[in-house]
Design a protein around this motif. Structure first.
Motif, PDB file in Angstrom:
ATOM      1  N   ASP A 184       0.920  -1.121  -0.090  1.00 38.49           N
ATOM      2  CA  ASP A 184       0.049  -0.119   0.037  1.00 38.49           C
ATOM      3  C   ASP A 184       0.881   1.064  -0.043  1.00 38.49           C
ATOM      4  OD1 ASP A 184      -1.880   1.901   0.136  1.00 38.49           O
ATOM      5  OD2 ASP A 184      -2.489   1.627   2.366  1.00 38.49           O
ATOM      6  N   GLY A 191       1.544   5.203  -0.384  1.00 38.58           N
ATOM      7  CA  GLY A 191       1.144   6.498  -0.136  1.00 38.58           C
ATOM      8  C   GLY A 191       2.252   7.627  -0.020  1.00 38.58           C
ATOM      9  N   SER A 234       3.272   0.497   3.114  1.00 33.14           N
ATOM     10  CA  SER A 234       3.016  -0.821   4.104  1.00 33.14           C
ATOM     11  C   SER A 234       3.132  -2.053   3.046  1.00 33.14           C
ATOM     12  CB  SER A 234       1.825  -0.914   4.671  1.00 33.14           C
ATOM     13  OG  SER A 234       1.560   0.307   5.723  1.00 33.14           O
ATOM     14  N   THR A 235       4.026  -2.739   3.466  1.00 35.68           N
ATOM     15  CA  THR A 235       4.193  -3.978   2.974  1.00 35.68           C
ATOM     16  C   THR A 235       3.820  -5.387   3.837  1.00 35.68           C
ATOM     17  OG1 THR A 235       6.152  -3.084   1.662  1.00 35.68           O
ATOM     18  CG2 THR A 235       6.022  -5.426   1.589  1.00 35.68           C
ATOM     19  N   GLU A 289       4.152  -8.117   8.494  1.00 41.56           N
ATOM     20  CA  GLU A 289       3.584  -6.745   7.806  1.00 41.56           C
ATOM     21  C   GLU A 289       4.644  -5.620   8.279  1.00 41.56           C
ATOM     22  OE1 GLU A 289      -0.660  -4.299   7.120  1.00 41.56           O
ATOM     23  OE2 GLU A 289      -0.470  -6.147   8.639  1.00 41.56           O
ATOM     24  N   THR A 309       5.787  -1.474   7.767  1.00 43.90           N
ATOM     25  CA  THR A 309       5.519   0.009   7.191  1.00 43.90           C
ATOM     26  C   THR A 309       6.665   0.717   7.451  1.00 43.90           C
ATOM     27  OG1 THR A 309       3.318  -0.020   7.975  1.00 43.90           O
ATOM     28  CG2 THR A 309       3.893   2.077   7.521  1.00 43.90           C
ATOM     29  N   GLY A 360      -0.744  -1.429  -4.605  1.00 43.05           N
ATOM     30  CA  GLY A 360      -1.883  -0.269  -4.595  1.00 43.05           C
ATOM     31  C   GLY A 360      -1.583   1.202  -4.449  1.00 43.05           C
ATOM     32  N   THR A 361      -1.915   2.012  -5.297  1.00 40.66           N
ATOM     33  CA  THR A 361      -1.462   3.198  -5.364  1.00 40.66           C
ATOM     34  C   THR A 361      -2.716   4.339  -5.516  1.00 40.66           C
ATOM     35  OG1 THR A 361      -0.952   3.690  -7.531  1.00 40.66           O
ATOM     36  CG2 THR A 361       0.771   2.605  -6.355  1.00 40.66           C
ATOM     37  N   ASP A 388      -5.512   1.724  -5.527  1.00 39.69           N
ATOM     38  CA  ASP A 388      -5.897   1.086  -3.966  1.00 39.69           C
ATOM     39  C   ASP A 388      -7.219   0.874  -3.696  1.00 39.69           C
ATOM     40  OD1 ASP A 388      -6.329   3.803  -4.060  1.00 39.69           O
ATOM     41  OD2 ASP A 388      -4.965   4.412  -2.489  1.00 39.69           O
ATOM     42  N   VAL A 447      -9.003  -2.804  -2.683  1.00 40.36           N
ATOM     43  CA  VAL A 447      -9.820  -2.638  -1.460  1.00 40.36           C
ATOM     44  C   VAL A 447     -11.149  -3.203  -1.894  1.00 40.36           C
ATOM     45  CG1 VAL A 447     -11.059  -1.624   0.361  1.00 40.36           C
ATOM     46  CG2 VAL A 447      -9.009  -0.918  -0.147  1.00 40.36           C
ATOM     47  N   TRP A 485     -15.309   5.128  -0.057  1.00 45.61           N
ATOM     48  CA  TRP A 485     -13.662   5.388   0.526  1.00 45.61           C
ATOM     49  C   TRP A 485     -13.633   6.836   0.541  1.00 45.61           C
ATOM     50  CZ3 TRP A 485      -9.503   1.975   1.439  1.00 45.61           C
ATOM     51  CH2 TRP A 485      -8.442   2.509   1.661  1.00 45.61           C
TER      52      TRP A 485
END
Length: 215
Positions: free
Chosen positions: A88, A90, A95-96, A108, A110, A147-148, A189, A193, A213
């Motif tokens: 994810d 941003g 975050s992976t 996970e 970040t 996701g972007t 992104d 979701v 969202w």
């Protein structure tokens, strides 16, 4: 009659894939259940499982008690046989998550970009840190999904425009795939979701749903 020496190999690949997909959806299963649900004969099902065992994809996960005779072995997919990375991305953090073949998250991480303008270096660093946290070798990753925010071109897989990520532009997708040497997909992104909610979230089993969202 025309001879097609590639046909037996193709059939084996189709059978292997059918058994794997069945075990992913409904496993663990016995050899007989796999044959019955895929339409394969007992001999073919046994050969298929033997190939998958040799490749380190399936293993005996238990036994199923039956009537007369010995218990039947239950086969399941080895969770560590393959992994994927989901990112994810941003403007303030990346975050992976590393997930096994069942989709269960094993780690996970970040990280903050800290002014890093190179998307390739940023993603590479994030993936490596997540793999280390999961104790998973980078070579075990089969795919990377990113996701972007912004508009993603479905033809090229590149971000065409993102107000928050000006460094993401045409050519980044190819550069990432070349750097990671893996199948890389970049998606919007919010679309990701929605897919996640449909697969495992509140919209599971729904024919139609609306995702709101706020950002």
């Amino acid at each position: 009659m025309e001879r097609r020496p590639g046909v037996p190999r193709l059939l084996r690949e189709i059978n292997d894939r059918a058994a794997l997909e069945l075990l992913l959806d409904s496993g663990p299963l016995t050899r007989g259940q796999i044959g019955e649900l895929t339409g394969l004969s007992k001999v073919t099902a046994s050969q298929t499982l033997a190939r998958l065992e040799e490749r380190g994809l399936v293993e005996v996960a238990g036994e199923q008690a039956g009537g007369r005779g010995p218990n039947a072995a239950l086969y399941g997919i080895i969770p560590s046989s393959a992994y994927v990375a989901g990112l994810d991305v941003g403007p303030e953090f990346v975050s992976t998550a590393i997930a096994d073949i069942h989709g269960d998250i094993v780690a996970e991480v970040t990280v903050a970009p800290n002014g890093h303008d190179d998307p390739v270096a940023l993603v590479h660093s994030a993936v490596v840190k997540a793999c280390r946290s999961a104790k998973v070798a980078l070579s075990k990753l089969r795919a990377v999904v990113i996701g972007t925010p912004g508009v993603v071109d479905p033809r090229t897989g590149d971000v065409r425009f993102s107000f928050d990520l000006p460094g993401w532009h045409e050519g980044i997708h190819e550069a990432l795939a070349r750097d990671l040497r893996r199948d890389v997909r970049i998606e919007n992104d919010v679309n990701l979701v929605a897919i996640a909610e449909r697969a495992r979230g509140a919209a599971h089993g729904a024919d139609d749903f609306v995702l709101l969202w706020v950002g």
